[in-house]
Design a protein around this motif. Structure first.
Motif: not given
Length: 358
Positions: A72-75, A138-146, A163-171, A188-189
């Motif tokens: 996961r993306v962390r600032q 950044g990005t996180e790609q999650s694959y759930y094998d139910f 599940i795909q997620s993309y994040t852009l931020g600044a501090n 923003i994500e």
């Protein structure tokens, strides 16, 4: 166990092309000076002397900020603590992946295994007279094998898969004095299934806080973040920061995460750690899901032990093994009305990471 691993890996094949293209895009972003989030800085070994006591042996002068591998993306919040500002611009590239072995869902609803992979770049450097700017994404790609017979609601099928997620931020942080610094941040994500509507999957937020250098070996921070939720509403999160170098080679820190980690660094090459954190993710489901444009949520508490190997100052190889001691999956409709929730039985997971500094 090997069969479970093969099943989890097979679920990733459909996303291989997407992830390969994404990593190529991240490399291009690095060359262009764009930044993605992770919590270190390239001048850590230089800055370490200013954040440790004069009597501390050289072996204990660890990088000014450690971090655990996370897809996961962390600032970088703790990077703005007093005395931690970088003296030049630099970049960091990291890739990590985690595989969680299958766990049973409550009430015999089925079982699930999870594979995640994340990638990010961070660019940070000095601004103003005593400030530090970091642009993140950044990005996180999650694959759930139910399992095939898994269902959270009557008549439903497997809740979600990729599940795909993309994040852009600044501090931005600024040092007001030798002992006090402040920071503001925003991000923003997008998070959703493969075919989820882009305009329905965005969340954003921001916040700020202060860091205090209590002693030469102890930094404490506090603040707040406000974030929007899918389907409406907001969430408020407290920020609690601690970085305590309580003995030579030892460190207690939350490492830019809602958790706590104890680490031991006998020399510049090896680092050993143990700790736990809280993770959560929310995402939009596809229109053709059995809950059309619904909302999924995955909350979890991983407990880990691990080792970092740094053969050269610009490279870190990370390995972790641990247990997911708590995990809850929730399913809501598009308006956030809860339809179902279930806990996943604890089970083991393994994680690896690679960090390159420039």
């Amino acid at each position: 166990m090997m069969q479970d691993a093969r099943i989890g890996l097979e679920r990733t094949r459909a996303g291989t092309t997407r992830t390969t293209a994404l990593l190529a895009g991240l490399a291009a972003a690095l060359a262009a000076g764009t930044s993605l989030a992770q919590s270190d800085r390239p001048v850590e070994r230089e800055a370490a002397a200013s954040s440790t006591s004069a009597s501390e042996p050289a072996a204990s002068r660890a990088p000014a900020q450690e971090f655990e591998p996370s897809s996961r993306v962390r600032q970088d919040i703790q990077g703005g603590a007093p005395g931690q500002a970088p003296q030049r611009w630099g970049a960091l590239l990291d890739v990590s992946s985690t595989f969680r072995l299958r766990g049973d869902l409550d009430d015999n609803r089925g079982e699930v295994g999870i594979y995640r992979i994340g990638a990010g770049v961070s660019v940070s450097g000095p601004v103003l007279e005593r400030g530090r700017l970091s642009i993140t994404g950044g990005t996180e790609q999650s694959y759930y094998d139910f399992a095939r017979d898994t269902s959270l609601i009557t008549g439903g099928g497997r809740p979600w898969r990729h599940i795909q997620s993309y994040t852009l931020g600044a501090n931005l942080s600024y040092q007001f004095s030798e002992t006090v610094s402040g920071f503001v941040l925003g991000s923003i994500e997008f998070a959703g299934e493969d075919s989820a509507a882009w305009n329905d999957g965005f969340m954003g937020g921001g916040g700020g806080g202060l860091f205090f250098k209590v002693t030469d070996d102890l930094d404490l921070g506090a603040g707040v973040i406000v974030r929007s939720r899918l389907g409406g509403g907001t969430r408020v999160f407290p920020i609690v920061g601690i970085d305590w170098r309580f003995a030579p080679n030892w460190r207690l820190s939350n490492e830019n995460q809602p958790g706590l980690y104890l680490s031991y660094r006998p020399n510049e090459t090896w680092r050993f750690s143990a700790g736990a954190r809280y993770d959560s993710s929310e995402f939009r489901l596809e229109e053709d899901n059995f809950v059309p444009s619904g909302i999924g949520r995955d909350s979890r508490v991983p407990v880990t032990i691990g080792v970092d190997w740094s053969p050269i100052p610009t490279l870190i190889v990370q390995g972790r093994i641990g247990a997911m001691v708590y995990q809850e999956l929730q399913l809501r409709d598009r308006d956030r009305n809860e339809l179902a929730s279930t806990n996943v039985d604890p089970n083991l997971f393994v994680s690896i990471g690679l960090v390159l500094r420039f």
